[in-house]
Design an enzyme around this catalytic site. Structure first.
Site, PDB file in Angstrom:
ATOM      1  N   ASN A   1       0.848  -1.187   0.000  1.00 41.37           N
ATOM      2  CA  ASN A   1       0.000   0.000   0.000  1.00 41.37           C
ATOM      3  C   ASN A   1       0.885   1.239   0.000  1.00 41.37           C
ATOM      4  O   ASN A   1       1.311   1.735   1.046  1.00 41.37           O
ATOM      5  CB  ASN A   1      -0.935  -0.012   1.215  1.00 41.37           C
ATOM      6  CG  ASN A   1      -1.986  -1.082   1.058  1.00 41.37           C
ATOM      7  OD1 ASN A   1      -2.919  -0.953   0.258  1.00 41.37           O
ATOM      8  ND2 ASN A   1      -1.812  -2.199   1.775  1.00 41.37           N
ATOM      9  N   GLU A   2       1.169   1.693  -1.196  1.00 41.62           N
ATOM     10  CA  GLU A   2       2.099   2.807  -1.381  1.00 41.62           C
ATOM     11  C   GLU A   2       1.428   4.128  -1.024  1.00 41.62           C
ATOM     12  O   GLU A   2       0.199   4.176  -0.823  1.00 41.62           O
ATOM     13  CB  GLU A   2       2.576   2.823  -2.845  1.00 41.62           C
ATOM     14  CG  GLU A   2       3.342   1.576  -3.253  1.00 41.62           C
ATOM     15  CD  GLU A   2       4.753   1.477  -2.651  1.00 41.62           C
ATOM     16  OE1 GLU A   2       5.022   2.116  -1.615  1.00 41.62           O
ATOM     17  OE2 GLU A   2       5.592   0.743  -3.212  1.00 41.62           O
TER      18      GLU A   2
END
Ligand code: F6R
Length: 592
Positions: free
Chosen positions: A160-161
């Protein structure tokens, strides 16, 4: 094994700092085992969320041990992995499927049908359906009991950037540039790192009943601080964990270094002023005030909550002088270094030795020590084709400027036919040592030349050994390191190592003569980590120099280069990801 602190003021996630990073594996594996046993006792099945990467390896190793030695069964465990690169063949060396089977599942009694890992090999138009099915499978299993996480330098959990929402679910995501850079070494170049991945979402992760997140190594210090002490922010997914009621962060001292309780504990309240903390506080102040240590005033101390420290020493002048002298005495003169002894310098990469301790190397030579620099990557990994080409190009330019004889370059170019280089290219995922064996000696020699800086610093007096311990190597690599360590088991001999000589002596005692790969493998991390070089050169020098340089431009520039090099902390340069030893490559090495 003693977690040293409970959560401190200002920390928004329960954080446990351990002294020895092996303790993280033991503590967390124990927690997972408790979950599995509690569920089994209640007649249920434990649902685990699992991560890949270098950080959880110790946990997995300990789980395997618990399974083998303490009968911990995984027959009633269902697992869901966080993520997988996209596209990615499950058989690829880089796939998280392969990672999980090789590092954990194949050594447990878990039923293959209970293992879930997002697939990276489906056509793009099937990815979305797969993601929905993944979420459904987690729900069907009753939700995740315990989710294990690592954290990336971007603050990603799973993949989850930055920008991932609190509501996000399992999906395809574009990897951040920083994440791809961090993976570049594993993929033999950033251009080979996939641009996308499939990851569980933030919402999927936060639904787990318990979350355990791990971070080790100084390269994680900044993101640990941001996640634990910073505000919740969409740009840093790990901060969302502050919203989860049952999350524990397990970190080692290096990763904890940015937390206020570690970095600047005096800002949290009264502290016990040890000499080490005193030096740290004054160096910090010099940084903050942008002044040389000897120019710090009562007002600087008062404005930064350090009046009590001045009071203990009577005056700012006395305190400044004390710290200045303490720092100065850390530059070891020859008289304080070993003489007439055998010294081994473990250098993770072929430049860490000279960058981190070139000056010390030179002094050790002057003290008539017998020095061996042990490089922990193999030459083949250290020198890529483009490096060889650049090297040749550089030589040609030097010849053009008449610094070296053109004939010498011609001779070299004849020996290294650039057209043939591609034959020896390090293709991503190919075990380099295998190719290296086929490389003709002139090229190997060139590679050696390209990394022979140590000779400059030691006037050619030091020898170098390629141990290959850190790279994808064979039993031979470990044996070479083990052999070197064994030569140190006499107490009169000294080791230039981050480990204390005592720890090294203990390690060498564990290495039997003619050790087999099986005997060496359990020690491989220890062998690999015996490379931290001299800790006595404190990184604070770098800061002091920076502060002094601001106060007196030109300071430091006229000093001999070796001394400037010596002032850089070596621990500062040691990157945790350099310490990975690839177990499956070891195994392939054995099979060959
Ligand atoms: C891996 C994952 C990632 C890693 C993170 C840290 O499944 O989800 O979030 O946990 O990139 O990686 P390491 O442990 O290699 O530093």
């Amino acid at each position: 094994m003693s977690p040293s602190h409970a959560t401190a003021p200002g920390e928004r996630i329960r954080t446990v700092i351990v002294d020895d990073h092996d303790d993280i594996g033991r503590l967390v594996a124990r927690r997972i085992a408790d979950t599995i046993r509690a569920k089994a006792a209640a007649g249920g099945r434990a649902v685990l969320g699992l991560a890949t990467g270098s950080t959880p390896i110790g946990v997995y190793r300990e789980l395997i041990r618990l399974h083998r030695e303490e009968g911990l069964s995984f027959a009633n465990v269902i697992s869901f992995n966080l993520d997988e690169y996209y596209p990615m063949d499950p058989e690829s060396l880089h796939s998280y499927h392969r990672f999980m089977w090789e590092n954990l599942f194949s050594r447990l009694d878990i039923a293959p049908a209970n293992v879930h890992i997002p697939r990276g090999d489906l056509p793009r138009d099937q990815v979305e359906a797969q993601c929905r099915a993944y979420e459904e499978a987690i729900r069907q299993a009753g939700g995740i009991d315990l989710q294990l996480l690592g954290v990336g330098r971007t603050g990603h959990i799973g993949f989850n950037e930055p920008g991932s929402g609190l509501e996000s679910r399992t999906r395809l995501i574009t990897l951040d540039l920083v994440t791809r850079k961090d993976a570049a070494a594993d993929f033999f170049g950033e251009e080979n790192v996939p641009r996308e991945a499939i990851t569980m979402g933030v919402a999927t992760i936060l639904e787990a009943r318990e979350i355990v997140i791990l971070a080790t190594g100084e390269h994680k210090a900044a993101i640990v601080r941001r996640a634990v002490e910073g505000d919740v922010d969409y740009e840093v997914a790990a901060t969302f964990l502050q919203l989860h009621p049952s999350t524990t962060f397990y970190i080692d001292r290096a990763a904890a270094a940015g937390l206020t309780r570690e970095a600047t504990p005096w800002l949290l309240g009264a502290v016990e002023w040890t000499p080490e903390l005193t030096v740290r506080a004054v160096v910090w102040l010099s940084h903050r005030a942008e002044k040389a240590i000897l120019k710090l005033t009562q007002r600087d101390y008062a404005e930064h909550r350090l009046s009590s420290l001045v009071a203990r020493h009577g005056s700012p002048g006395a305190l400044n002088g004390l710290v200045f002298n303490a720092l100065g005495s850390k530059i070891r003169g020859r008289s304080k270094l070993p003489r007439d002894q055998r010294v081994i310098c473990f250098s993770p990469h072929p430049d860490d030795d000279v960058i981190s301790m070139g000056g010390i190397l030179r002094k050790l030579v002057e003290n008539d020590n017998e020095i061996t620099v042990a490089y922990m990557t193999s030459g083949s990994l250290a020198v890529f084709d483009h490096d060889v080409r650049r090297h040749l190009d550089f030589m040609r330019r030097l010849a053009g400027e008449r610094h070296i004889a053109e004939e010498a370059v011609d001779e070299l170019a004849r020996r290294v036919d650039p057209k043939r280089l591609t034959t020896y290219s390090l293709h991503p995922g190919v075990v380099a040592s295998e190719i290296w064996r086929r490389v003709p000696w002139p090229l190997r020699n060139l590679a050696n030349e390209a990394r022979a800086n140590y000779r400059t610093f030691t006037n050619g007096a030091a020898a170098a050994v390629d141990t290959g311990t850190l790279s994808r190597q064979s039993a031979e690599a470990l044996r070479t390191s083990a052999g070197l360590l064994r030569t140190l088991d006499s107490p009169e001999e000294s080791a230039v190592l981050g480990d204390t000589p005592e720890a090294v002596t203990k390690l060498s005692a564990q290495i039997p003569d003619g050790a087999t790969l099986e005997q060496l493998l359990p020690l491989r991390d220890k062998i690999a980590s015996a490379d931290h070089a001299i800790r006595s050169i404190d990184e604070t020098f770098e800061r002091r120099d920076a502060a002094a340089h601001r106060a007196h431009p030109g300071f430091g520039q006229c000093r001999p280069r070796a001394r400037a090099v010596e002032c850089r902390g070596s621990a500062h340069r040691t990157r945790a990801h350099d310490h990975r030893v690839d177990l499956d490559a070891h195994r392939r090495g054995v099979r060959r």
